[in-house]
Design a protein around this motif. Structure first.
Motif, PDB file in Angstrom:
ATOM      1  N   GLU A   1       0.818  -1.209   0.000  1.00  0.00           N
ATOM      2  CA  GLU A   1       0.000   0.000   0.000  1.00  0.00           C
ATOM      3  C   GLU A   1       0.854   1.263   0.000  1.00  0.00           C
ATOM      4  OE1 GLU A   1      -2.884  -0.420   3.123  1.00  0.00           O
ATOM      5  OE2 GLU A   1      -3.883  -2.082   2.126  1.00  0.00           O
ATOM      6  N   ILE A   2       1.121   1.863   1.177  1.00  0.00           N
ATOM      7  CA  ILE A   2       1.774   3.173   1.255  1.00  0.00           C
ATOM      8  C   ILE A   2       3.158   3.089   1.907  1.00  0.00           C
ATOM      9  CG2 ILE A   2       1.593   5.526   2.151  1.00  0.00           C
ATOM     10  CD1 ILE A   2      -1.458   5.115   2.209  1.00  0.00           C
ATOM     11  N   LEU A   3       4.148   3.692   1.238  1.00  0.00           N
ATOM     12  CA  LEU A   3       5.493   3.836   1.781  1.00  0.00           C
ATOM     13  C   LEU A   3       5.698   5.308   2.108  1.00  0.00           C
ATOM     14  CD1 LEU A   3       8.431   3.032   2.408  1.00  0.00           C
ATOM     15  CD2 LEU A   3       8.911   3.231  -0.041  1.00  0.00           C
ATOM     16  N   ASN A   4       5.897   5.618   3.402  1.00  0.00           N
ATOM     17  CA  ASN A   4       6.161   6.981   3.866  1.00  0.00           C
ATOM     18  C   ASN A   4       7.644   7.109   4.194  1.00  0.00           C
ATOM     19  OD1 ASN A   4       3.473   8.173   3.959  1.00  0.00           O
ATOM     20  ND2 ASN A   4       3.061   6.671   5.561  1.00  0.00           N
ATOM     21  N   ILE A   5       8.318   8.040   3.552  1.00  0.00           N
ATOM     22  CA  ILE A   5       9.736   8.267   3.812  1.00  0.00           C
ATOM     23  C   ILE A   5       9.867   9.632   4.474  1.00  0.00           C
ATOM     24  CG2 ILE A   5      12.017   8.478   2.776  1.00  0.00           C
ATOM     25  CD1 ILE A   5      10.973   6.642   0.525  1.00  0.00           C
TER      26      ILE A   5
ATOM     27  N   VAL B   1       9.450  -0.873  -4.628  1.00  0.00           N
ATOM     28  CA  VAL B   1       8.225  -1.216  -5.340  1.00  0.00           C
ATOM     29  C   VAL B   1       7.094  -0.950  -4.360  1.00  0.00           C
ATOM     30  CG1 VAL B   1       6.896  -3.031  -6.483  1.00  0.00           C
ATOM     31  CG2 VAL B   1       9.391  -3.020  -6.677  1.00  0.00           C
ATOM     32  N   CYS B   2       6.153  -0.063  -4.736  1.00  0.00           N
ATOM     33  CA  CYS B   2       5.096   0.289  -3.796  1.00  0.00           C
ATOM     34  C   CYS B   2       3.820   0.687  -4.526  1.00  0.00           C
ATOM     35  CB  CYS B   2       5.545   1.429  -2.880  1.00  0.00           C
ATOM     36  SG  CYS B   2       5.947   2.952  -3.747  1.00  0.00           S
ATOM     37  N   GLY B   3       2.733   0.726  -3.772  1.00  0.00           N
ATOM     38  CA  GLY B   3       1.466   1.190  -4.312  1.00  0.00           C
ATOM     39  C   GLY B   3       1.430   2.707  -4.367  1.00  0.00           C
ATOM     40  N   LYS B   4       1.733   3.353  -3.234  1.00  0.00           N
ATOM     41  CA  LYS B   4       1.785   4.816  -3.142  1.00  0.00           C
ATOM     42  C   LYS B   4       3.057   5.199  -2.410  1.00  0.00           C
ATOM     43  CE  LYS B   4      -3.189   5.470  -3.096  1.00  0.00           C
ATOM     44  NZ  LYS B   4      -4.351   5.953  -2.362  1.00  0.00           N
TER      45      LYS B   4
ATOM     46  N   PRO C   1      -0.020   0.528  -8.267  1.00  0.00           N
ATOM     47  CA  PRO C   1      -1.176   0.624  -7.374  1.00  0.00           C
ATOM     48  C   PRO C   1      -2.107  -0.578  -7.425  1.00  0.00           C
ATOM     49  CG  PRO C   1      -1.409   2.113  -9.244  1.00  0.00           C
ATOM     50  CD  PRO C   1      -0.040   1.525  -9.318  1.00  0.00           C
ATOM     51  N   HIS C   2      -1.981  -1.415  -8.450  1.00  0.00           N
ATOM     52  CA  HIS C   2      -2.890  -2.555  -8.562  1.00  0.00           C
ATOM     53  C   HIS C   2      -2.207  -3.887  -8.285  1.00  0.00           C
ATOM     54  CE1 HIS C   2      -5.970   0.075 -10.031  1.00  0.00           C
ATOM     55  NE2 HIS C   2      -5.142   0.557 -10.936  1.00  0.00           N
ATOM     56  N   VAL C   3      -1.106  -3.877  -7.539  1.00  0.00           N
ATOM     57  CA  VAL C   3      -0.396  -5.118  -7.232  1.00  0.00           C
ATOM     58  C   VAL C   3      -0.732  -5.564  -5.832  1.00  0.00           C
ATOM     59  CG1 VAL C   3       1.886  -6.119  -6.832  1.00  0.00           C
ATOM     60  CG2 VAL C   3       1.494  -4.733  -8.829  1.00  0.00           C
ATOM     61  N   LYS C   4      -0.996  -6.841  -5.697  1.00  0.00           N
ATOM     62  CA  LYS C   4      -1.236  -7.413  -4.374  1.00  0.00           C
ATOM     63  C   LYS C   4      -0.045  -8.284  -4.011  1.00  0.00           C
ATOM     64  CE  LYS C   4      -6.247  -7.754  -4.603  1.00  0.00           C
ATOM     65  NZ  LYS C   4      -7.377  -8.661  -4.612  1.00  0.00           N
TER      66      LYS C   4
END
Length: 135
Positions: A82-86, A97-100, A117-120
């Motif tokens: 889902e979300i990677l916050n740096i 590799v990330c969704g957001k 965004p569409h990878v599970k």
């Protein structure tokens, strides 16, 4: 009489594993719950929850998780469903590799980045497989 059944993931919600500052781990970590790392990990990390790498924390290896907040140092490949916050004090080197993706000003971000965004990410028995959903 004294047997306890293993807790489901829903029972683990709100519970966080923690590795404190000054602790160093050499090896792999697999956790179904959220994880906060203020120490050092040399190895791989895998979780169905969220990992937080604190300002004093560092990881040298690969990470597969649902969400991530990085304030410390990371070197390797990270896959976030889902979300990677740096955060502004973070240092990232490697492959992302990330969704957001959210990167605060001041962060050191020296990595190749693929946003899907569409990878599970499906984590089963310690193995990760990627499945692209139809748009």
């Amino acid at each position: 009489m004294f047997e306890k059944s293993p807790k489901s993931y829903t029972d683990l919600l709100g519970k966080t594993n923690r590795i404190v500052e000054g602790t160093s781990i050499h090896g792999d970590i697999i956790s179904p719950a959220d994880f906060r790392l203020d120490g050092h990990l040399i190895g791989n990390f895998q979780s169905k929850g969220k990992i937080v790498i604190g300002p004093a924390g560092s990881v040298k290896g690969d990470i597969i998780c649902k969400n991530a907040d990085i304030e410390g140092k990371f070197e390797g490949k990270i896959q976030v469903q889902e979300i990677l916050n740096i955060k502004s004090k973070a240092s990232i080197h490697g492959e992302v590799v990330c969704g957001k993706l959210s990167v605060e000003p001041g962060a050191e971000f020296s990595a190749s980045c693929i946003m899907r965004p569409h990878v599970k990410n499906m984590i089963t028995d310690g193995k990760s497989t990627e499945e692209q959903t139809a748009s």
